[in-house]
Enzyme design. Structure first.
Site, PDB file in Angstrom:
ATOM      1  N   ASP A 124     -27.390  25.407 -24.969  1.00 22.83           N
ATOM      2  CA  ASP A 124     -27.747  25.161 -23.586  1.00 22.83           C
ATOM      3  C   ASP A 124     -27.182  23.778 -23.266  1.00 22.83           C
ATOM      4  O   ASP A 124     -26.858  23.005 -24.171  1.00 22.83           O
ATOM      5  CB  ASP A 124     -29.268  25.184 -23.430  1.00 22.83           C
ATOM      6  N   ASP A 131     -28.171  21.546 -19.971  1.00 25.15           N
ATOM      7  CA  ASP A 131     -29.123  20.634 -19.333  1.00 25.15           C
ATOM      8  C   ASP A 131     -30.319  20.364 -20.241  1.00 25.15           C
ATOM      9  O   ASP A 131     -30.960  21.282 -20.733  1.00 25.15           O
ATOM     10  CB  ASP A 131     -29.616  21.217 -18.015  1.00 25.15           C
TER      11      ASP A 131
END
Length: 181
Positions: A20, A22
């Site tokens: 991922d 963020d």
């Protein structure tokens, strides 16, 4: 259900690792970074981990619900090819006005990260794929990912910390795990 030892073995022998972006690879959420024009100065441990994975022949991908233009910039900073980025694309009218985002991207819909991982497994014939992230949508990507590693180095999300069988707070933990083999 795999044990922690089995998850670590999957990580060490993975064909691909998906991160991922963020609050995992970058410290803030992408929309905050957009205002700062994509600053990623603190990505040193992440870059070392990505380089170590590349040295071992493990493919590395970024899968994000954020925006492609930001995530590609992050990818370049941590030595991941932009072809290995899956994120939402912004759309603009010919006059430059914002027109929304491309709703055909898998990351634009619920379960999108899992759809990307299924696509990667099908396209590249990966047997073992690991997903690393801080949020519920990252955790939901397992399965089809074979292993989920919860990350709380930037933001601790209670649900992820409680439900992830393997939860880390610094990428050094993964670097050490790669040395075990």
């Amino acid at each position: 259900m795999a044990s922690l030892l089995e998850l670590k073995e999957i990580f060490r022998n993975a064909d691909a690792v998906c991160f991922d972006v963020d609050s995992t690879v970058i410290r803030e959420e992408g929309i905050d970074e957009l205002a700062k024009f994509c600053g990623v100065g603190d990505a040193v441990a992440e870059m070392e981990l990505v380089n170590r994975l590349h040295q071992r022949g493990i493919h590395v991908f970024l899968i994000s619900g954020g925006f492609q233009s930001i995530v590609e910039h992050v990818a370049l900073q941590v030595n991941i090819p932009t072809a290995n980025v899956f994120a939402n694309r912004l759309k603009f009218y010919f006059n430059g006005e914002y027109a929304g985002f491309d709703e055909t991207q898998p990351t634009a819909e619920s379960g999108g990260k899992g759809k990307v991982i299924s696509h990667l497994k099908e396209q590249f014939h990966f047997k073992k794929v690991v997903m690393i992230g801080d949020g519920a949508t990252d955790m939901e990507a397992c399965p089809p990912a074979d292993c989920f590693i919860g990350f709380g180095g930037n933001v601790i999300r209670k649900q992820v910390k409680e439900k992830a069988k393997w939860y880390i707070t610094h990428f050094d933990e993964l670097l050490k795990e790669l040395e075990e083999r």
